[in-house]
Design a protein around this motif. Structure first.
Motif, PDB file in Angstrom:
ATOM      1  N   GLU A  84      16.648  10.792  27.271  1.00 10.33           N
ATOM      2  CA  GLU A  84      15.476  10.106  26.719  1.00 10.33           C
ATOM      3  C   GLU A  84      15.319  10.412  25.229  1.00 10.33           C
ATOM      4  N   ALA A  85      14.590   9.525  24.553  1.00 10.58           N
ATOM      5  CA  ALA A  85      14.422   9.674  23.102  1.00 10.58           C
ATOM      6  C   ALA A  85      13.749  11.004  22.758  1.00 10.58           C
ATOM      7  N   ASP A  86      12.775  11.405  23.582  1.00 13.32           N
ATOM      8  CA  ASP A  86      12.033  12.625  23.222  1.00 13.32           C
ATOM      9  C   ASP A  86      12.813  13.900  23.559  1.00 13.32           C
ATOM     10  N   GLU A  87      14.001  13.732  24.118  1.00 14.55           N
ATOM     11  CA  GLU A  87      14.848  14.900  24.387  1.00 14.55           C
ATOM     12  C   GLU A  87      15.843  15.151  23.236  1.00 14.55           C
ATOM     13  N   MET A  88      15.843  14.278  22.236  1.00 13.50           N
ATOM     14  CA  MET A  88      16.793  14.414  21.124  1.00 13.50           C
ATOM     15  C   MET A  88      16.310  15.482  20.144  1.00 13.50           C
ATOM     16  N   PRO A  89      17.219  16.213  19.490  1.00 10.18           N
ATOM     17  CA  PRO A  89      18.655  16.233  19.782  1.00 10.18           C
ATOM     18  C   PRO A  89      18.914  16.891  21.130  1.00 10.18           C
ATOM     19  N   TYR A  90      19.994  16.484  21.766  1.00 12.84           N
ATOM     20  CA  TYR A  90      20.235  16.875  23.152  1.00 12.84           C
ATOM     21  C   TYR A  90      21.663  17.375  23.319  1.00 12.84           C
ATOM     22  N   ASP A  91      21.821  18.493  23.971  1.00 15.54           N
ATOM     23  CA  ASP A  91      23.160  18.990  24.301  1.00 15.54           C
ATOM     24  C   ASP A  91      23.461  18.645  25.746  1.00 15.54           C
ATOM     25  N   ASN A  92      24.489  17.856  25.959  1.00 19.22           N
ATOM     26  CA  ASN A  92      24.721  17.361  27.320  1.00 19.22           C
ATOM     27  C   ASN A  92      25.594  18.313  28.126  1.00 19.22           C
ATOM     28  N   ILE A  93      26.015  17.863  29.275  1.00 16.20           N
ATOM     29  CA  ILE A  93      26.668  18.752  30.243  1.00 16.20           C
ATOM     30  C   ILE A  93      28.037  19.247  29.769  1.00 16.20           C
ATOM     31  N   THR A  94      28.659  18.486  28.835  1.00  9.57           N
ATOM     32  CA  THR A  94      29.912  18.981  28.244  1.00  9.57           C
ATOM     33  C   THR A  94      29.656  19.519  26.836  1.00  9.57           C
ATOM     34  N   SER A 127      20.491  11.765  17.675  1.00  8.03           N
ATOM     35  CA  SER A 127      19.228  11.017  17.697  1.00  8.03           C
ATOM     36  C   SER A 127      19.446   9.710  18.444  1.00  8.03           C
ATOM     37  N   GLY A 128      18.365   9.031  18.732  1.00  2.63           N
ATOM     38  CA  GLY A 128      18.490   7.711  19.331  1.00  2.63           C
ATOM     39  C   GLY A 128      17.587   7.521  20.539  1.00  2.63           C
ATOM     40  N   ASP A 129      17.456   6.265  20.930  1.00  3.54           N
ATOM     41  CA  ASP A 129      16.649   5.902  22.100  1.00  3.54           C
ATOM     42  C   ASP A 129      17.495   4.982  22.981  1.00  3.54           C
ATOM     43  N   TYR A 130      18.292   5.608  23.828  1.00  2.00           N
ATOM     44  CA  TYR A 130      19.229   4.847  24.665  1.00  2.00           C
ATOM     45  C   TYR A 130      18.512   3.944  25.668  1.00  2.00           C
ATOM     46  N   PRO A 131      17.475   4.447  26.362  1.00  5.93           N
ATOM     47  CA  PRO A 131      16.798   3.550  27.310  1.00  5.93           C
ATOM     48  C   PRO A 131      16.241   2.302  26.631  1.00  5.93           C
TER      49      PRO A 131
END
Ligand code: FES
Ligand code: FES
Lengths: 172, 822
Positions: free
Chosen positions: B423-433, B439-443
């Motif tokens: 989600e946008a409010d989780e940026m910046p985000y470190d994913n599972i890898t 940044s960004g709003d993918y949904p």
């Protein structure tokens, strides 16, 4: 070697050519006219398109010796030509070129389309362009440029798809 | 080094904002400076270059995919015009093989001799170099070269190469595997197993993407000579990474890098195809010195299709777990990449697999991830990173699986995605890898795409039979495009070429023009224009007064070159830094000249003046004083003058993340297998757009290539390893009738880590079409119970999938597991 006489970009030329030399190689290597690019040398990509006796032709599958008596015009030979000037401006305005390699052949084909088929719709423009491959632009700017030149010359391209609408007539 | 420009705010400087006219700076759709020469037919492509006394080269190439070389016979009378590896090795220093090592443990290197020695490992491998006064004569000689080759069984299919190899491509390895890797994240062991047991939805597929040819309209080509004054090789080559070519030439030729100048002139498209050290480059470099004449080799299209590098051949054995709403829980995947015969310089045989392992999660959150990869060697040309690199295959894999999971869960695919996306409010985000999303709003991109494609109308239309009997489908795909990768990313992937800091040299000429020198290379990306816009943004200088020098190791700072959608971020950042330094130099000179304190000097719109308004000079006038009237300058002025080097490295070097959602509606003819694209929407976020026109051009062009990947392009090989596409009549590039003009909708979420908030975006268009169109086609075929699991979705594959479903409800095409058939 065979001697041929032809007109290249309005200039009378006499030259010795080997029977196996194609027109593009003859122009590029012997006449130093390197504006004509080669993309496949087997007649598919259209990069080598130029004008022979006023009509677009593929110079890679045309033998130079077959051009004896012909009038050839390359991208270097459109200096004072109004349709070509309009297309050049439109190609730049519509971002119809990126690497520029297909561009000379594309311009020669585009000029033929705007002169021979004024006002045709976009799908016809695309059909006419189908012999010229471009790997960079996705053709969007090229088609827009041709439509723009048709519109300027008072023959707007027929009903078709502005880029903000679904592009196929079968769209809901 | 501390960046001069910590972020995009000239207000941080004690100068007035050099506010450009809105039509010239960052954000302007400025028409391109490079257009004029191409429109006139005056581009300087390598094929156009002629040197006095130049000779031409053609190569005798292997006709078989795998064999032992017993002897190479030079045609009688032409012994001095034909060269084999033995000749190149006899020189001093001897020419060596291309060896590209991954630093990852377990990697097995290959030795690719510029001319085959001992063995040939692919059709088209060069065996002898032939030189003559014309290309035609050189080809005649090449035709007369005879190679005695003892045939060996060809290793053609990547799964067979791994599991049941008919032969070993590199005997000394003991198998056909360059490298095996395992990437894991989140839950492991028993916890992962428990998740698998508890998941409401489990879908498993075998997916395959075809081998492709990148096929820029201009092929490769080399013109080189030895400059005896400088004792230096001067090579013009159609290349994306000239500094890397120089390094590779130095390593294989055994001469120092300062003795080599590599120039990439106008280059007719790259897309990754020209990001390689070529065996032919090494051969010609040796030859020009050996015979003392300039030499030229221009790849023809048949050579390109038969002999030279390919891309993109992936296999996925993948299982996705989701909850009852289709929300993604876990991915478990085995992926095989057909890396071909050799590990190429500089990207190695493992870049593709490294990307697969780390980016398969896409922009999704999940609880467990496991991906094992095999980079496999076969008797086919090496693969190179093509526009989008592994992302195109990865996007096809994950996005078709998300759709399959949504179908299994009985939800709309976009609902499954919205439940799983970062989600946008989780940026910046470190994913599972551990990918760091900036940044960004993918949904939001998906929501806008659904709105633009108008999903309900297509669903309604699906309810009614089409008068022509065709089946309507709608699908979409979302992806992230990590770009401008920095040091840590490439180091972590084990790639021997690790990008670091990028520089720009800037010089103001005595008449006030600006020369920018960068080590990257522009071959359609429009850098001559967009970097002039950056200069305009900082210095206020007219873009027409900016000249970009690029692609020449003799003139430019070192750079790894143009790849990975990095130039606008890296070179753009470096140009901005150089121009900011230039601003300081200009102000210093002006302060001395005006005899006012430095803080009283400002630069705006190409004029330097003092705040009190007493003095004002154009850049040209100031430069004139500096160079031509130094007597007017008092002591104390900085003697370094109007020439600077600016350097750049992103504050967070894991790259920028552009992203997009492609949504497409199709009509599939169940009688012929033909697929027509009815509408195509792209919602794209590339951060701050430096030149929106150029950005759109990149999207259009990339999407056209992606449509080729989705529907048309395929390098096929027979069981002997013979290529079945050797002309553009067999290798189907999309033309104007196959490629629609997509509707592009922009979002602009700046990257917090780059100079202007710009993100690399040159590859994105090519990433999603395979996935989006596959999802649409499978949506269309759903009433028939058929599903496509391979790219391209050629009419034959569509018909095979329909036939398979009729025969027994088998999901997937019959060729999904194995084989080259189409
Ligand atoms: S070069 Fe003539 S058609 Fe391709
Ligand atoms: S502009 Fe590069 S091929 Fe058309």
């Amino acid at each position: 070697m065979t001697t041929i006489r032809l007109t290249v970009n309005g200039r009378a030329i006499e030259a010795d050519v080997q029977p196996r030399t194609h027109l593009a190689d003859f122009l590029r290597e012997q006449q130093l006219l390197t504006g004509t690019n080669l993309g496949c040398e087997h007649g598919v990509c259209g990069a080598c398109t130029l004008e022979i006796d006023g009509a677009p032709a593929r110079s890679c599958i045309t033998y130079a010796i077959d051009c004896d008596g012909a009038s050839v015009r390359t991208i270097e030979g459109f200096g004072g030509d109004a349709p070509m000037a309009a297309l050049r401006a439109a190609f730049s305005a519509e971002h119809a070129l990126q690497c520029g390699y297909c561009t000379p052949g594309m311009l020669v084909t585009a000029r033929d389309i705007v002169i021979r088929l004024p006002g045709v719709p976009e799908d016809r423009i695309r059909k006419e362009l189908s012999g010229n491959l471009c790997r960079c632009t996705g053709y969007a700017g090229i088609v827009r440029a041709i439509r723009a030149v048709m519109a300027q010359s008072g023959t707007p391209s027929g009903p078709s798809l502005a880029s903000t609408e679904p592009f196929a007539s079968t769209a809901p | 080094m501390t960046p001069i420009l910590p972020a995009y705010s000239l207000m941080d400087h004690d100068i007035a904002r050099a506010r450009p006219l809105p039509t010239t700076g960052v954000g302007a759709s400025l028409q391109r400076k490079e257009d004029r020469r191409f429109l006139a037919g005056e581009g300087e492509f390598v094929g156009n270059i002629k040197l006095p006394g130049m000779l031409h080269v053609a190569f005798a190439r292997s006709a078989v995919a795998h064999g032992r070389i017993l002897a190479v016979h030079k045609p009688a009378g032409f012994e001095d015009a034909v060269f084999t590896m033995a000749d190149l090795e006899a020189g001093s220093p001897p020419v060596g093989p291309i060896r590209v090592l991954s630093s990852l443990p377990g990697f097995k290197p290959s030795s690719q001799w510029p001319l085959a020695r001992d063995k040939v490992r692919q059709v088209g491998e060069p065996i002898a170099m032939c030189v003559a006064a014309s290309r035609a004569e050189a080809e005649d000689i090449a035709d007369a070269v005879v190679a005695d080759i003892e045939d060996l069984p060809a290793v053609v299919d990547m799964l067979e190469a791994r599991d049941a190899p008919p032969a070993l491509v590199h005997e000394e390895w003991g198998d056909n595997i360059f490298l095996e890797t395992l990437v894991e994240g989140g839950l492991k062991g028993d916890a992962f197993e428990a998740l698998k047991r508890g998941a409401a939805v489990k879908v498993h597929r075998r997916l395959r993407t075809a081998r492709q040819s990148m096929a820029p309209m201009e092929g490769r080509g080399v013109v080189c000579s030895w400059n005896t004054r400088l004792d230096q090789l001067e090579m013009h080559t159609a290349a994306q990474m000239p500094h890397i070519n120089r390094a590779g030439l130095s390593e294989t030729l055994g001469i120092d890098q300062a003795s080599i100048r590599v120039i990439a002139p106008d280059v007719g498209g790259g897309f990754g195809y020209k990001g390689i050290l070529l065996p032919e480059e090494i051969c010609l470099a040796w030859l020009t010195r050996h015979i003392g004449r300039p030499v030229k080799w221009i790849e023809d299209r048949r050579e390109q299709l038969i002999a030279n590098t390919n891309c993109r051949e992936h296999h996925y054995d993948i299982t996705v777990y989701a909850d009852a709403r289709g929300r993604l829980l876990a991915i478990d995947c085995d992926s095989v990449i057909d890396s071909g015969a050799y590990s190429s310089y500089p990207f190695s045989a493992c870049l593709e697999a490294a990307q697969v392992g780390s980016i398969l999660p896409g922009p999704y959150k999940m609880e467990a991830f496991r991906c094992r990869t095999w980079s496999v060697s076969t008797n086919k040309p090496p693969i190179l990173p093509y526009r989008g690199v592994a992302r195109a295959g990865v996007c096809f894999a994950i996005e078709t699986m998300v759709d399959a999971a949504a179908r299994a869960a009985g939800v709309e695919p976009h609902e499954a995605r919205l439940a799983s996306l970062i989600e946008a409010d989780e940026m910046p985000y470190d994913n599972i890898t551990r990918k760091h999303f900036d940044s960004g709003d993918y949904p939001e991109a998906i929501r806008r795409a659904m709105q633009a494609i108008d999903l309900p109308r297509w669903r309604a239309r699906q309810g009614a039979a089409e008068p022509d009997g065709r089946l309507i489908g709608v699908g979409h795909a979302v992806f992230c495009e990590q770009a401008a990768h920095g040091t840590s990313v490439y180091y972590g992937w084990g790639i021997p070429m690790v990008p670091g800091h990028e520089q720009c040299g800037a010089r103001m000429t005595p008449d006030g023009r600006l020369e920018l020198r960068i080590g990257a290379q522009s071959h359609g990306q429009s850098l001559e224009t967009t970097l002039a816009q950056v200069a305009n943004e900082i210095l206020g200088i007219d873009p027409d007064h900016v000249r970009l020098v690029h692609g020449d190791t003799g003139m430019t700072p070192y750079s790894t070159g143009t790849w990975g959608s990095r130039s606008m971020v890296m070179s753009g950042g470096a140009v901005a830094e150089a121009c900011a330094l230039m601003v300081e130099r200009v102000r210093d000179i002006a302060a001395h000249l005006f005899q006012v304190p430095l803080d009283q000097v400002m630069l705006a719109q190409g004029r330097v003046s003092d705040r009190a308004g007493g003095h004002s000079l154009t850049l040209a006038e100031l430069a004139h004083v500096w160079y031509r009237q130094p007597q007017r300058l008092p002591p104390g002025v900085n003697p370094a003058g109007l020439e600077v080097i600016g350097g750049y490295k992103a504050r967070v070097d894991t790259g920028t993340f552009s992203y997009a959602c492609h949504a497409v509606a199709v009509a599939v003819d169940p009688g012929t297998g033909a697929v027509e694209l009815l509408d195509y929407v792209i919602v794209e976020d590339a951060g701050t757009l430096v030149n929106p026109m150029v950005v759109d051009g990149q999207i259009y062009g990339g999407t056209a290539q992606g449509i080729g990947t989705a529907l048309f392009e395929e390098m096929r090989y027979d069981s002997q390893g013979q290529p079945l596409a050797s002309t553009l009549a067999d290798y189907m590039l999309p033309g104007a009738t196959e490629v629609p003009a997509p509707r592009i909708i922009h979002m602009e979420t700046p990257s917090p880590y780059t100079t202007f908030g710009q993100k690399g975006m040159g590859e994105g268009g090519a990433i999603a079409p395979g996935a989006a169109i596959a999802n649409a086609v499978n949506d269309a075929l759903r009433p028939l119970g058929a599903e496509l699991t391979e790219l391209p979705m050629s009419p034959r594959r569509v018909m095979a999938a329909i036939a398979a479903s009729r025969a027994g409800g088998v999901i997937g095409s019959p060729h999904a597991a194995k084989g080259q058939a189409a």
